[in-house]
Design a protein around this motif. Structure first.
Motif, PDB file in Angstrom:
ATOM      1  N   TRP A 211     -23.474   8.644 -23.076  1.00 38.58           N
ATOM      2  CA  TRP A 211     -23.472   7.886 -21.823  1.00 38.58           C
ATOM      3  C   TRP A 211     -24.893   7.635 -21.321  1.00 38.58           C
ATOM      4  O   TRP A 211     -25.260   6.515 -20.989  1.00 38.58           O
ATOM      5  CB  TRP A 211     -22.659   8.636 -20.787  1.00 38.58           C
ATOM      6  N   PHE A 212     -25.696   8.674 -21.295  1.00 40.13           N
ATOM      7  CA  PHE A 212     -27.064   8.517 -20.802  1.00 40.13           C
ATOM      8  C   PHE A 212     -27.902   7.650 -21.733  1.00 40.13           C
ATOM      9  O   PHE A 212     -28.698   6.817 -21.283  1.00 40.13           O
ATOM     10  CB  PHE A 212     -27.717   9.883 -20.617  1.00 40.13           C
ATOM     11  N   GLU A 213     -27.745   7.831 -23.032  1.00 45.12           N
ATOM     12  CA  GLU A 213     -28.547   7.052 -23.980  1.00 45.12           C
ATOM     13  C   GLU A 213     -28.144   5.584 -23.972  1.00 45.12           C
ATOM     14  O   GLU A 213     -28.985   4.705 -24.174  1.00 45.12           O
ATOM     15  CB  GLU A 213     -28.405   7.637 -25.389  1.00 45.12           C
ATOM     16  N   THR A 214     -26.881   5.293 -23.742  1.00 45.72           N
ATOM     17  CA  THR A 214     -26.443   3.904 -23.654  1.00 45.72           C
ATOM     18  C   THR A 214     -27.101   3.201 -22.485  1.00 45.72           C
ATOM     19  O   THR A 214     -27.452   2.018 -22.552  1.00 45.72           O
ATOM     20  CB  THR A 214     -24.915   3.840 -23.508  1.00 45.72           C
ATOM     21  N   ARG A 215     -27.281   3.926 -21.405  1.00 44.43           N
ATOM     22  CA  ARG A 215     -27.941   3.358 -20.217  1.00 44.43           C
ATOM     23  C   ARG A 215     -29.463   3.436 -20.313  1.00 44.43           C
ATOM     24  O   ARG A 215     -30.163   3.079 -19.368  1.00 44.43           O
ATOM     25  CB  ARG A 215     -27.463   4.120 -18.980  1.00 44.43           C
ATOM     26  N   GLU A 216     -29.962   3.930 -21.450  1.00 46.57           N
ATOM     27  CA  GLU A 216     -31.392   4.091 -21.678  1.00 46.57           C
ATOM     28  C   GLU A 216     -32.035   4.977 -20.613  1.00 46.57           C
ATOM     29  O   GLU A 216     -33.151   4.755 -20.170  1.00 46.57           O
ATOM     30  CB  GLU A 216     -32.094   2.723 -21.733  1.00 46.57           C
ATOM     31  N   ASP A 217     -31.276   5.982 -20.179  1.00 45.36           N
ATOM     32  CA  ASP A 217     -31.785   6.978 -19.242  1.00 45.36           C
ATOM     33  C   ASP A 217     -31.990   8.291 -19.978  1.00 45.36           C
ATOM     34  O   ASP A 217     -31.234   8.607 -20.910  1.00 45.36           O
ATOM     35  CB  ASP A 217     -30.794   7.219 -18.096  1.00 45.36           C
TER      36      ASP A 217
END
Length: 250
Positions: A211-217
C-alpha cells in the motif's frame, strides 16, 4: 636604406594554408554532429534506464502483491487441505477446485455424528484413566472418523492418543514411541492450516508495505488510527475464530 620588400611565401606553405582554410568548416560541422549524437545517445540511455527502473518497480510490487495473496489465502488453504484428516467426502477432490475450496470452509457436522464422536472421546478418556490405553486409542480414532472437520474435538483426541501411545512405550524410539510422536505431528501440522495466525499477520504486514509503496510513500510507523481502525478488528476476529474453531496445539 635598404628597400623593404614583401616576404615571399613558399608554394608549399600557401597550399597548406588553403587546405586548412578549406577544411575548417567541415571539421566544425563534424564536431557539432558528434556532440549532437552524443547528447542524443545520452538522452536515450537515460530514458531507457528510467523505463527499466519503472518496469522493475512494477514487477517488485506485483511480486509483493502475489506474496500477500499467498500468505492470506493460498498457503493456509493448501496446508489445511494437505494436513486435515482424510475422509471419504474429501478424498477425491482436486485441490483448489470449487468443491475442494468449499470443503476447506468450516461445515457443521451432523448432530448425531458429532454426539457419537463426543461420546467416543469421553469414553476414550475414561479408558485412558483406567490404564486401558489400547482400547482408549481405538475410541480416539473413532473421533477422527465420525467428525473429521471438528478440529477442537479431533485435536483433543489426537493429543490423548499420543499420551496413550507414550504410556505403552517401553523405551525411547520403539514403535509406540514413534506412534506417539506421529499423533502429535498430525495435530501440529493441521494446526498450521487456516487457523494459524502467523499467515494473516505476515499477510497484513506485506499488504501494508504494498500500500505504501504504491503511493510512493515511505512505509510509515503504526499510528493510533491504524491500530483502532485495522489492527484491533483483525485481532478480535482472530481471537474469536481461535476460540470458536480451536487454538492450535492446545
Amino acid at each position: 636604406g635598404a628597400p623593404i620588400g614583401r616576404a615571399r611565401s613558399s608554394p608549399g606553405r600557401t597550399a597548406t594554408a588553403r587546405r586548412a582554410s578549406t577544411s575548417a568548416p567541415g571539421s566544425r560541422v563534424a564536431v557539432v554532429r558528434a556532440r549532437v549524437g552524443t547528447e542524443r545517445s545520452s538522452s536515450s540511455t537515460s530514458s531507457g534506464a528510467t523505463d527499466a527502473s519503472g518496469v522493475s518497480r512494477r514487477a517488485a510490487l506485483a511480486g509483493k502483491a502475489l506474496f500477500t495473496l499467498g500468505e492470506a489465502f493460498i498457503f493456509p488453504w493448501a496446508t489445511e487441505g494437505a494436513t486435515r484428516p482424510k475422509s471419504p467426502a474429501t478424498a477425491d477432490l482436486a485441490p483448489f477446485s470449487p468443491a475442494w475450496l468449499s470443503s476447506i470452509l468450516y461445515t457443521e457436522t451432523d448432530p448425531d455424528a458429532k454426539a457419537s464422536a463426543k461420546a467416543a472421546l469421553l469414553l476414550g478418556e475414561a479408558l485412558q484413566a483406567e490404564g486401558k490405553h489400547a482400547e482408549a486409542v481405538e475410541k480416539f480414532e473413532e473421533v477422527y472418523a465420525l467428525a473429521p472437520t471438528e478440529y477442537k474435538m479431533c485435536q483433543r483426541a489426537g493429543l490423548r492418543t499420543a499420551v496413550s501411545y507414550k504410556a505403552m512405550s517401553a523405551r525411547l524410539g520403539d514403535e509406540y514411541d514413534k506412534k506417539a510422536n506421529d499423533a502429535k505431528q498430525v495435530v501440529w501440522w493441521w494446526g498450521r492450516g487456516t487457523r494459524w495466525p502467523g499467515w494473516y499477520i505476515v499477510a497484513y504486514l506485506s499488504a501494508r508495505n504494498v500500500w505504501f509503496e504504491t503511493r510512493e510513500d515511505p512505509v510509515g510507523a503504526f499510528t493510533a488510527t491504524e491500530g483502532l481502525a485495522v489492527l484491533v478488528p483483525i485481532w478480535l476476529g482472530l481471537l474469536y475464530a481461535l476460540v470458536t474453531f480451536g487454538i492450535p496445539d492446545y
